[in-house]
Write a protein that holds these residues in place. Structure first.
Motif, PDB file in Angstrom:
ATOM      1  N   MET A   1       0.821  -1.208   0.000  1.00  0.00           N
ATOM      2  CA  MET A   1       0.000   0.000   0.000  1.00  0.00           C
ATOM      3  C   MET A   1       0.857   1.261   0.000  1.00  0.00           C
ATOM      4  N   ILE A   2       2.009   1.209   0.655  1.00  0.00           N
ATOM      5  CA  ILE A   2       2.981   2.301   0.617  1.00  0.00           C
ATOM      6  C   ILE A   2       4.299   1.702   0.163  1.00  0.00           C
ATOM      7  N   PRO A   3       4.888   2.180  -0.919  1.00  0.00           N
ATOM      8  CA  PRO A   3       4.435   3.258  -1.810  1.00  0.00           C
ATOM      9  C   PRO A   3       3.655   2.746  -3.020  1.00  0.00           C
ATOM     10  N   GLY A   4       3.245   1.452  -2.990  1.00  0.00           N
ATOM     11  CA  GLY A   4       2.662   0.831  -4.178  1.00  0.00           C
ATOM     12  C   GLY A   4       1.361   1.436  -4.645  1.00  0.00           C
ATOM     13  N   ALA A   5       0.625   2.101  -3.759  1.00  0.00           N
ATOM     14  CA  ALA A   5      -0.649   2.695  -4.143  1.00  0.00           C
ATOM     15  C   ALA A   5      -0.475   4.116  -4.686  1.00  0.00           C
ATOM     16  N   GLY A   6       0.746   4.425  -5.111  1.00  0.00           N
ATOM     17  CA  GLY A   6       1.005   5.745  -5.674  1.00  0.00           C
ATOM     18  C   GLY A   6       1.200   6.817  -4.623  1.00  0.00           C
ATOM     19  N   ILE A   7       1.560   6.403  -3.411  1.00  0.00           N
ATOM     20  CA  ILE A   7       1.793   7.349  -2.322  1.00  0.00           C
ATOM     21  C   ILE A   7       3.293   7.427  -2.095  1.00  0.00           C
ATOM     22  N   SER A   8       3.887   8.560  -2.368  1.00  0.00           N
ATOM     23  CA  SER A   8       5.339   8.679  -2.246  1.00  0.00           C
ATOM     24  C   SER A   8       5.771   8.650  -0.789  1.00  0.00           C
ATOM     25  N   GLN A   9       7.016   8.261  -0.571  1.00  0.00           N
ATOM     26  CA  GLN A   9       7.549   8.212   0.782  1.00  0.00           C
ATOM     27  C   GLN A   9       7.595   9.589   1.423  1.00  0.00           C
ATOM     28  N   GLN A  10       7.858  10.626   0.644  1.00  0.00           N
ATOM     29  CA  GLN A  10       7.834  11.979   1.206  1.00  0.00           C
ATOM     30  C   GLN A  10       6.422  12.374   1.608  1.00  0.00           C
ATOM     31  N   ARG A  11       5.431  11.982   0.801  1.00  0.00           N
ATOM     32  CA  ARG A  11       4.043  12.366   1.089  1.00  0.00           C
ATOM     33  C   ARG A  11       3.550  11.757   2.401  1.00  0.00           C
ATOM     34  N   ILE A  12       4.011  10.541   2.723  1.00  0.00           N
ATOM     35  CA  ILE A  12       3.491   9.854   3.889  1.00  0.00           C
ATOM     36  C   ILE A  12       4.533   9.752   4.999  1.00  0.00           C
TER      37      ILE A  12
ATOM     38  N   LEU B   1      -4.746   2.521  12.270  1.00  0.00           N
ATOM     39  CA  LEU B   1      -4.620   3.958  12.047  1.00  0.00           C
ATOM     40  C   LEU B   1      -3.178   4.364  12.321  1.00  0.00           C
ATOM     41  N   LEU B   2      -2.559   5.040  11.354  1.00  0.00           N
ATOM     42  CA  LEU B   2      -1.194   5.510  11.520  1.00  0.00           C
ATOM     43  C   LEU B   2      -1.116   6.989  11.228  1.00  0.00           C
ATOM     44  N   SER B   3      -0.442   7.719  12.103  1.00  0.00           N
ATOM     45  CA  SER B   3      -0.198   9.133  11.855  1.00  0.00           C
ATOM     46  C   SER B   3       1.171   9.478  12.409  1.00  0.00           C
ATOM     47  N   GLY B   4       1.831  10.428  11.752  1.00  0.00           N
ATOM     48  CA  GLY B   4       3.157  10.796  12.218  1.00  0.00           C
ATOM     49  C   GLY B   4       3.563  12.176  11.747  1.00  0.00           C
ATOM     50  N   GLU B   5       4.427  12.792  12.526  1.00  0.00           N
ATOM     51  CA  GLU B   5       4.980  14.089  12.144  1.00  0.00           C
ATOM     52  C   GLU B   5       5.970  13.882  11.004  1.00  0.00           C
ATOM     53  N   PRO B   6       5.817  14.587   9.898  1.00  0.00           N
ATOM     54  CA  PRO B   6       6.741  14.394   8.770  1.00  0.00           C
ATOM     55  C   PRO B   6       8.181  14.686   9.166  1.00  0.00           C
ATOM     56  N   ILE B   7       9.087  13.875   8.662  1.00  0.00           N
ATOM     57  CA  ILE B   7      10.518  14.139   8.807  1.00  0.00           C
ATOM     58  C   ILE B   7      10.942  14.868   7.535  1.00  0.00           C
ATOM     59  N   ASN B   8      11.138  16.147   7.641  1.00  0.00           N
ATOM     60  CA  ASN B   8      11.403  16.973   6.456  1.00  0.00           C
ATOM     61  C   ASN B   8      12.883  16.950   6.092  1.00  0.00           C
ATOM     62  N   GLU B   9      13.334  15.785   5.666  1.00  0.00           N
ATOM     63  CA  GLU B   9      14.716  15.572   5.248  1.00  0.00           C
ATOM     64  C   GLU B   9      14.706  14.764   3.956  1.00  0.00           C
ATOM     65  N   PRO B  10      15.783  14.827   3.189  1.00  0.00           N
ATOM     66  CA  PRO B  10      15.838  14.021   1.952  1.00  0.00           C
ATOM     67  C   PRO B  10      15.735  12.533   2.257  1.00  0.00           C
ATOM     68  N   ILE B  11      15.086  11.809   1.360  1.00  0.00           N
ATOM     69  CA  ILE B  11      14.993  10.347   1.463  1.00  0.00           C
ATOM     70  C   ILE B  11      15.674   9.752   0.232  1.00  0.00           C
ATOM     71  N   VAL B  12      16.718   8.976   0.486  1.00  0.00           N
ATOM     72  CA  VAL B  12      17.383   8.244  -0.594  1.00  0.00           C
ATOM     73  C   VAL B  12      17.367   6.780  -0.183  1.00  0.00           C
ATOM     74  N   SER B  13      16.680   5.953  -0.971  1.00  0.00           N
ATOM     75  CA  SER B  13      16.544   4.551  -0.599  1.00  0.00           C
ATOM     76  C   SER B  13      17.099   3.650  -1.688  1.00  0.00           C
ATOM     77  N   TYR B  14      17.640   2.535  -1.259  1.00  0.00           N
ATOM     78  CA  TYR B  14      18.129   1.505  -2.170  1.00  0.00           C
ATOM     79  C   TYR B  14      17.849   0.169  -1.500  1.00  0.00           C
ATOM     80  N   GLY B  15      16.766  -0.495  -1.942  1.00  0.00           N
ATOM     81  CA  GLY B  15      16.399  -1.763  -1.336  1.00  0.00           C
ATOM     82  C   GLY B  15      16.196  -1.622   0.162  1.00  0.00           C
TER      83      GLY B  15
END
Length: 289
Positions: free
Chosen positions: A27-38, A249-263
């Motif tokens: 569902m994340i990120p497969g449902a079109g929800i970016s990691q930054q958005r959530i 139910l999940l909610s969280g304060e956004p971490i406003n930092e760059p996200i670089v992921s590899y596997g």
């Protein structure tokens, strides 16, 4: 003010396999929800109820690394065993949660518990990945084993159901999980005709997974296995159940930092990803027997 719904996403048509023991809908990120958005949530895999059947060969995911974030496995049906390179091991049963902080690097494996595997039976799990702020990505790897009995529990009025507070606070009841940024994670069980109300900060990224049942959320119908993404407007979430229902139910304060992921590595820069790969290849994550 009601928290506005951005979209309700039905369950994907086809599941994928993680190893040979987890049949998941991403569902994340497969449902079109970016990691930054959530943010701070990076991934949500939902193993909807499925019976793999009895097996002498234990199904699961063999040894693999993680670095820079946390994995949270929530057991609804069935039993999962875990073993990692810090020496931690254990089994989670229905109602339990395994909260593993990969931090500066860990190896682990997850698999169906041996006796459960032999018998087979309904298997239902959620795995969530939670990002770590840059300042905490080098924290030593560790593990929180949270049993069903340790959950914060809130009995709803009129016998409407129960809220198991895994992380964060609901009605002044605090969950047992320690988190590195503000996160609420609630296991919601509503009886047919039951209602529940929640308040989450408007700025929190907020979503809900309908694990079982059918519900109405802030006036909109959400079917079984659907995923609800809320806008960052309003605070109030009201749920009514037309049948016995289970929700996360999940909610969280956004971490406003760059996200670089590899596997299995999630860092802030490409250079840190290369460093994570070198650390893994050089054996710095330890070993798993």
């Amino acid at each position: 003010m009601k928290k506005l719904i951005e979209k309700i996403i039905p369950r994907p048509a086809r599941p994928g396999m993680v190893g040979d023991g987890f049949r998941v809908y991403n569902m994340i990120p497969g449902a079109g929800i970016s990691q930054q958005r959530i943010s701070p949530f990076l991934l949500l895999d939902f193993n909807a109820e499925y019976d793999f059947g009895p097996s002498e060969r234990v199904r699961g995911v063999d040894v693999h690394p993680h670095k820079g974030f946390e994995t949270v496995t929530i057991a609804y049906k069935g039993s999962v065993a875990h073993h990692d390179s810090t020496g931690n091991s254990g089994v989670i049963n229905p109602g339990d949660v395994q909260w593993m902080t990969a931090g500066d690097g860990i190896l682990h494996k997850e698999y169906h518990e041996k006796e459960f595997s032999k018998k087979g039976g309904p298997f239902e799990m959620v795995q969530l990945w939670v990002n770590l702020p840059k300042k905490d990505k080098s924290t030593p790897a560790h593990y929180q084993a949270i049993t069903a009995g340790q959950m914060g529990k809130v009995q709803l009025p009129d016998d409407a159901g129960i809220i198991n507070v895994i992380a964060g606070t609901f009605n002044e009841v605090k969950g047992p999980a320690d988190t590195y940024s503000p996160v609420n994670l609630f296991d919601i069980k509503l009886k047919k005709g039951g209602n529940a109300g929640f308040k989450t900060p408007a700025a929190h990224n907020t979503a809900m997974l309908v694990i079982n049942g059918n519900v109405e959320v802030n006036g909109e119908k959400a079917a079984e296995h659907s995923f609800i993404l809320f806008k960052n407007e309003g605070e109030e979430i009201n749920i009514s159940a037309s049948e016995d229902s289970v929700l996360l139910l999940l909610s969280g304060e956004p971490i406003n930092e760059p996200i670089v992921s590899y596997g299995p590595f999630v860092m802030n820069t490409q250079a840190e990803i290369h460093e994570a790969i070198r650390d893994f290849q050089s054996g710095k994550f330890g070993v798993v027997d």
